[in-house]
Design a protein around this motif. Structure first.
Motif, PDB file in Angstrom:
ATOM      1  N   ILE A  85       0.839  -1.197   0.000  1.00 47.37           N
ATOM      2  CA  ILE A  85       0.000   0.000   0.000  1.00 47.37           C
ATOM      3  C   ILE A  85       0.875   1.249   0.000  1.00 47.37           C
ATOM      4  O   ILE A  85       0.438   2.339  -0.340  1.00 47.37           O
ATOM      5  CB  ILE A  85      -0.935   0.004   1.234  1.00 47.37           C
ATOM      6  CG1 ILE A  85      -2.030   1.063   1.070  1.00 47.37           C
ATOM      7  CG2 ILE A  85      -0.141   0.226   2.525  1.00 47.37           C
ATOM      8  CD1 ILE A  85      -3.098   0.995   2.152  1.00 47.37           C
ATOM      9  N   PHE A  86       2.143   1.081   0.390  1.00 50.15           N
ATOM     10  CA  PHE A  86       3.069   2.202   0.471  1.00 50.15           C
ATOM     11  C   PHE A  86       3.692   2.490  -0.892  1.00 50.15           C
ATOM     12  O   PHE A  86       4.358   1.646  -1.463  1.00 50.15           O
ATOM     13  CB  PHE A  86       4.185   1.917   1.487  1.00 50.15           C
ATOM     14  CG  PHE A  86       3.698   1.721   2.887  1.00 50.15           C
ATOM     15  CD1 PHE A  86       3.122   2.766   3.587  1.00 50.15           C
ATOM     16  CD2 PHE A  86       3.797   0.477   3.498  1.00 50.15           C
ATOM     17  CE1 PHE A  86       2.661   2.577   4.884  1.00 50.15           C
ATOM     18  CE2 PHE A  86       3.339   0.289   4.792  1.00 50.15           C
ATOM     19  CZ  PHE A  86       2.766   1.332   5.489  1.00 50.15           C
ATOM     20  N   GLY A  87       3.473   3.714  -1.383  1.00 55.37           N
ATOM     21  CA  GLY A  87       4.021   4.083  -2.681  1.00 55.37           C
ATOM     22  C   GLY A  87       4.878   5.323  -2.626  1.00 55.37           C
ATOM     23  O   GLY A  87       5.170   5.930  -3.653  1.00 55.37           O
ATOM     24  N   PRO A 126       7.723  -5.372 -13.520  1.00 55.15           N
ATOM     25  CA  PRO A 126       6.398  -4.751 -13.460  1.00 55.15           C
ATOM     26  C   PRO A 126       6.347  -3.634 -12.426  1.00 55.15           C
ATOM     27  O   PRO A 126       6.814  -3.792 -11.297  1.00 55.15           O
ATOM     28  CB  PRO A 126       5.481  -5.912 -13.071  1.00 55.15           C
ATOM     29  CG  PRO A 126       6.378  -6.890 -12.376  1.00 55.15           C
ATOM     30  CD  PRO A 126       7.697  -6.773 -13.072  1.00 55.15           C
ATOM     31  N   ILE A 127       5.794  -2.503 -12.820  1.00 59.72           N
ATOM     32  CA  ILE A 127       5.740  -1.328 -11.956  1.00 59.72           C
ATOM     33  C   ILE A 127       4.355  -0.705 -12.087  1.00 59.72           C
ATOM     34  O   ILE A 127       3.887  -0.467 -13.199  1.00 59.72           O
ATOM     35  CB  ILE A 127       6.796  -0.283 -12.362  1.00 59.72           C
ATOM     36  CG1 ILE A 127       8.185  -0.911 -12.485  1.00 59.72           C
ATOM     37  CG2 ILE A 127       6.825   0.876 -11.361  1.00 59.72           C
ATOM     38  CD1 ILE A 127       9.208   0.000 -13.134  1.00 59.72           C
ATOM     39  N   SER A 128       3.695  -0.437 -10.968  1.00 57.36           N
ATOM     40  CA  SER A 128       2.415   0.260 -11.019  1.00 57.36           C
ATOM     41  C   SER A 128       2.631   1.675 -11.553  1.00 57.36           C
ATOM     42  O   SER A 128       3.694   2.265 -11.327  1.00 57.36           O
ATOM     43  CB  SER A 128       1.794   0.338  -9.623  1.00 57.36           C
ATOM     44  OG  SER A 128       1.350  -0.937  -9.207  1.00 57.36           O
ATOM     45  N   PRO A 129       1.643   2.234 -12.253  1.00 55.87           N
ATOM     46  CA  PRO A 129       1.795   3.581 -12.815  1.00 55.87           C
ATOM     47  C   PRO A 129       2.227   4.619 -11.786  1.00 55.87           C
ATOM     48  O   PRO A 129       3.053   5.480 -12.083  1.00 55.87           O
ATOM     49  CB  PRO A 129       0.400   3.877 -13.369  1.00 55.87           C
ATOM     50  CG  PRO A 129      -0.145   2.538 -13.727  1.00 55.87           C
ATOM     51  CD  PRO A 129       0.366   1.609 -12.661  1.00 55.87           C
ATOM     52  N   GLY A 130       1.698   4.552 -10.569  1.00 56.11           N
ATOM     53  CA  GLY A 130       2.086   5.515  -9.537  1.00 56.11           C
ATOM     54  C   GLY A 130       3.556   5.408  -9.182  1.00 56.11           C
ATOM     55  O   GLY A 130       4.225   6.408  -8.901  1.00 56.11           O
ATOM     56  N   ILE A 131       4.073   4.172  -9.186  1.00 54.73           N
ATOM     57  CA  ILE A 131       5.485   3.952  -8.888  1.00 54.73           C
ATOM     58  C   ILE A 131       6.333   4.440 -10.050  1.00 54.73           C
ATOM     59  O   ILE A 131       7.405   5.023  -9.862  1.00 54.73           O
ATOM     60  CB  ILE A 131       5.757   2.460  -8.624  1.00 54.73           C
ATOM     61  CG1 ILE A 131       4.883   1.962  -7.479  1.00 54.73           C
ATOM     62  CG2 ILE A 131       7.230   2.234  -8.328  1.00 54.73           C
ATOM     63  CD1 ILE A 131       5.016   2.760  -6.203  1.00 54.73           C
ATOM     64  N   ALA A 132       5.860   4.215 -11.263  1.00 56.45           N
ATOM     65  CA  ALA A 132       6.583   4.703 -12.437  1.00 56.45           C
ATOM     66  C   ALA A 132       6.734   6.218 -12.376  1.00 56.45           C
ATOM     67  O   ALA A 132       7.775   6.772 -12.747  1.00 56.45           O
ATOM     68  CB  ALA A 132       5.843   4.303 -13.717  1.00 56.45           C
TER      69      ALA A 132
END
Length: 214
Positions: A85-87, A126-132
């Motif tokens: 949950i931490f981004g 793989p990277i979530s858009p927010g992490i990208a």
């Protein structure tokens, strides 16, 4: 197809259920265990020796980054993917530096986790858009290293591919966009790893940004 074993370290039962369901319906993957604490997870990690570890950061008895470190130091091939949950930028970079091969947010479509794992097995990150977006922010704000951009060891095509990686694109997507084969993309990424002395896509983005190569 050879089945690849997956271990989950996650304390939320609902998240474990979603991850388990996605893994169980993905051909080539087998769920071998689940742990709800870091201590239990580390014990299972070394007992079961899975090929893939899915791990949360915020566990009841510690940080999942410790498990990522353990994977990086393991004497068998195991890749760690963070599902958290931490981004925030600090946790993301800490996980990358520890050796995480991917970073996914729990708010994302966890039903796709099987595909994400297969991407890791194929050499992707793989990277979530927010992490990208965090990685792109590092690229934008972190290019203050001592090396001048003109001295970058990366070719123009390699830099272009690394930018796409930072945006979360998978190898086959990069290949389609650039009009080249996925194998050619893989060759470029191997070259990037060698030049930057890293072993994962995420490390490559972080190091290239700090050096001012992107």
């Amino acid at each position: 197809m050879t089945d690849h074993s997956v271990l989950i370290i996650e304390d939320r039962a609902d998240i474990v259920a979603r991850l388990s369901d996605a893994i169980n319906v993905t051909e080539g993957l087998t769920l071998v265990g689940c742990a709800s604490t870091l201590d239990q997870g580390l014990n299972l990690l070394f007992d079961l020796k899975p090929r893939i570890l899915l791990v949360d950061i915020g566990l009841p008895d510690g940080s999942g980054v410790e498990a990522v470190h353990a994977c990086a130091a393991a004497d068998w091939l195991v890749d760690a993917v963070v599902v958290s949950i931490f981004g925030d930028e600090a946790r993301v970079l800490e996980a990358i530096q520890a050796g995480a091969k991917g970073y996914l947010l729990k708010g994302a479509d966890l039903g796709q986790i099987g595909t994400d794992i297969l991407s890791v097995l194929d050499g992707g990150s793989p990277i979530s858009p927010g992490i990208a977006r965090h990685l792109l922010a590092v690229v934008k704000d972190g290019g203050t290293g001592s090396v001048e951009p003109g001295l970058s060891p990366l070719t123009e095509r390699e830099a272009e591919i690394l930018q796409a990686v930072a945006r979360g694109y998978k190898r086959h997507e990069i290949a389609q966009h650039l009009g080249i084969s996925a194998g050619t993309v893989g060759n470029h990424i191997t070259s990037i790893y060698r030049k930057l002395e890293v072993s994962t896509n995420m490390e490559a983005v972080a190091r290239a940004s700090k050096k001012g190569f992107l």
